[in-house]
Structure formats: C-alpha cells, structure tokens
Enzyme design. Structure first.
Site, PDB file in Angstrom:
ATOM      1  N   SER A  94      84.740  52.440 180.121  1.00 56.66           N
ATOM      2  CA  SER A  94      83.558  52.058 179.342  1.00 56.66           C
ATOM      3  C   SER A  94      83.510  52.849 178.033  1.00 56.66           C
ATOM      4  O   SER A  94      84.450  52.763 177.242  1.00 56.66           O
ATOM      5  CB  SER A  94      82.303  52.252 180.201  1.00 56.66           C
ATOM      6  OG  SER A  94      81.209  51.526 179.708  1.00 56.66           O
ATOM      7  N   ASP A 145      67.050  61.833 173.484  1.00 57.94           N
ATOM      8  CA  ASP A 145      66.652  61.416 172.137  1.00 57.94           C
ATOM      9  C   ASP A 145      67.876  61.018 171.314  1.00 57.94           C
ATOM     10  O   ASP A 145      67.846  60.027 170.576  1.00 57.94           O
ATOM     11  CB  ASP A 145      65.879  62.522 171.429  1.00 57.94           C
ATOM     12  CG  ASP A 145      64.498  62.746 172.026  1.00 57.94           C
ATOM     13  OD1 ASP A 145      64.054  61.884 172.812  1.00 57.94           O
ATOM     14  OD2 ASP A 145      63.869  63.772 171.706  1.00 57.94           O
ATOM     15  N   HIS A 151      81.554  46.566 187.027  1.00 55.41           N
ATOM     16  CA  HIS A 151      81.893  47.438 185.904  1.00 55.41           C
ATOM     17  C   HIS A 151      82.556  48.742 186.345  1.00 55.41           C
ATOM     18  O   HIS A 151      83.434  49.258 185.659  1.00 55.41           O
ATOM     19  CB  HIS A 151      80.620  47.733 185.114  1.00 55.41           C
ATOM     20  CG  HIS A 151      80.820  48.530 183.874  1.00 55.41           C
ATOM     21  ND1 HIS A 151      81.716  48.168 182.884  1.00 55.41           N
ATOM     22  CD2 HIS A 151      80.240  49.688 183.440  1.00 55.41           C
ATOM     23  CE1 HIS A 151      81.677  49.055 181.898  1.00 55.41           C
ATOM     24  NE2 HIS A 151      80.800  49.990 182.225  1.00 55.41           N
TER      25      HIS A 151
END
Length: 264
Positions: A88, A180, A240
């Site tokens: 990924s 964040d 996946h």
C-alpha cells in the site's frame, strides 16, 4: 528537497538486504511474521516510515522524500543494493525509490497498490477523524478505546490494526501517530508524484488481492507505464491485506521471487 528523517528500523538476519515497507497507520512490525521466515538467507530491515511507529514526525509526506528517507537508511546501514517489498503506502514508497534511484534496487515486489492516485478520502478521512475526536487519555483500558471507536469504525479487524498505534504514557493512553499531519497530508498520501519515469533494470512483481480493487484496469495501465516488464499476480478471494490474509502463499511467492535468478 526537505531534509530526510532518520527512520527507526528493526534489523535481523544476514545476507542480501531485504527491506519491507508498511502501509498507512502501520509500522515495521506489520512485516515481522513474514520477515522471520527470510532471516536465514537475508538481512531483513523493517523500518517505520515517517509519521509512523517509532520514527519522527514530519509535515511533508511526498513520496520522493519518503523514498529519500529509505535511501538514507540504506546509506547508514552500508547497503549498496536491496530487494524491496512494500504494501500500500509502503509500496508507493518502494516504487518511488526504484524510479528515482534504480541503481540501489536489486528487485521490487509491490503489494496491492499501483503507481497512481486514489480517492479513498471518505474512508480514511472518517478513520482519522474518529481517532482525532477520541481522547484515549480519558479511558482506562484498550478495550474502552476499541468500544469508543466502534460506532465510527465498525470493522473489528480495522480497529485492532489502528489500536497498534495506542501507547501508554505514564498512566494514560495516547496515539503515537501524528493524526493532524496525516489528515493534512492525506491528499499527498493518496496521490502519486508526477515526472517519474520507467524502470526495467531488475525483476518487478505486483501482487494484489482479487477482491481488493486497488489494482484494476487503471492500475494495470499505470503499472505498464512505469514498470513495463512487471509480472502481475492476483490472489482470488483476498482483500487489501494480502500478506496477512494469505501469509503462507505470500511467503512462498516472495521466496520464489527472491530466489529467481532470471532477468526481467
């Protein structure tokens, strides 16, 4: 280009270097079970990519820069060439490294990703938002954190994976990944750099889950553009997380790939 990040890394075994790169929200530990099977014949390196695991945070997650982090790791470890395996997001890092520093790559295996931009912002945005809105420091047990996430993230396996990022700090839990930064950089993580060329100097193999959807016709076209000689293998009925869902077959195929002396 911004400075590189000194990656935390687990290393074991001896022999030709094998670097295994994890995906989003993961760490080098994701590859530990597979890597153990190769330590007798390879020096395995399991780095934590920037903003993951024990590695430092950095506000920029451009794939060229993340690839430079791994190159800096190879330099520190005295490794001229390595075989790369990436899943990924880690697969994109491995591809970017291969396309920007081909002389450092012995062979490349990419797991359930293609060299292209994706739009999974709804899914990942929901995951990151749920983690950001939850203050794990207010909860006593890991099970409490799991329960608090269940409404927003109904799949237990996904929650258990995310909970690998839960760390004890004194008497309280905290998330060890900078949520964040991940929220801000999500478009970059889902994207793919422009201007990268073609690689056909060493063996390349793509393995993808047959029910995953990450390597569709568009993905195959993108693979052909950048890696025209690559082999592509699909695992029927697998999603996946190819190496976690079918670890026996994956380990066998990786062993065959690493042992194959044929040129592309």
């Amino acid at each position: 280009m911004s400075e590189t990040v000194e990656l935390a890394c687990q290393s074991a075994g001896a022999g030709p270097a094998l670097v295994m790169l994890h995906g989003l929200y993961g760490s080098g530990n994701n590859w530990r079970g597979i890597a153990r099977q190769f330590e007798a014949g390879h020096r395995t390196l399991l780095p934590d990519l920037r903003n993951h695991g024990r590695s430092p945070s950095h506000p920029d997650m451009d794939y060229r820069r993340m690839a430079a982090d791994v190159l800096a790791l190879l330099d520190r470890e005295g490794i001229d060439r390595a075989s790369l395996v990436g899943h990924s997001m880690g697969g994109k890092v491995a591809m970017a490294l291969t396309l920007t520093a081909p002389q450092r790559v012995e062979r490349l295996m990419v797991v359930d990703i293609a060299p292209m931009a994706y739009d999974h912002s709804a899914e990942h945005g929901r995951i990151i938002r749920a983690m950001r809105e939850l203050d794990p420091g207010m909860l006593r047990r890991r099970e409490d954190v799991d329960s608090a996430l269940a409404e927003s993230i109904p799949h237990a396996a996904v929650r258990q994976f995310l909970l690998t990022n839960l760390q004890r700090q004194g008497e309280q839990w905290r998330w060890r990944i900078p949520l964040d930064i991940l929220a801000d950089q999500l478009p970059v993580i889902q994207g793919w750099p422009t201007g990268l060329g073609t690689f056909r100097d060493a063996p390349v193999e793509f393995i993808h889950g047959g029910v995953s959807g990450y390597v569709d016709d568009r993905g195959r076209a993108a693979i052909a553009k950048h890696f025209p000689d690559a082999m592509i293998m699909s695992y029927a009925g697998v999603g996946h997380w190819v190496h976690a869902e079918d670890p026996k077959r994956f380990s066998t195929d990786l062993h065959t790939f690493l042992s194959d002396n044929n040129n592309p």
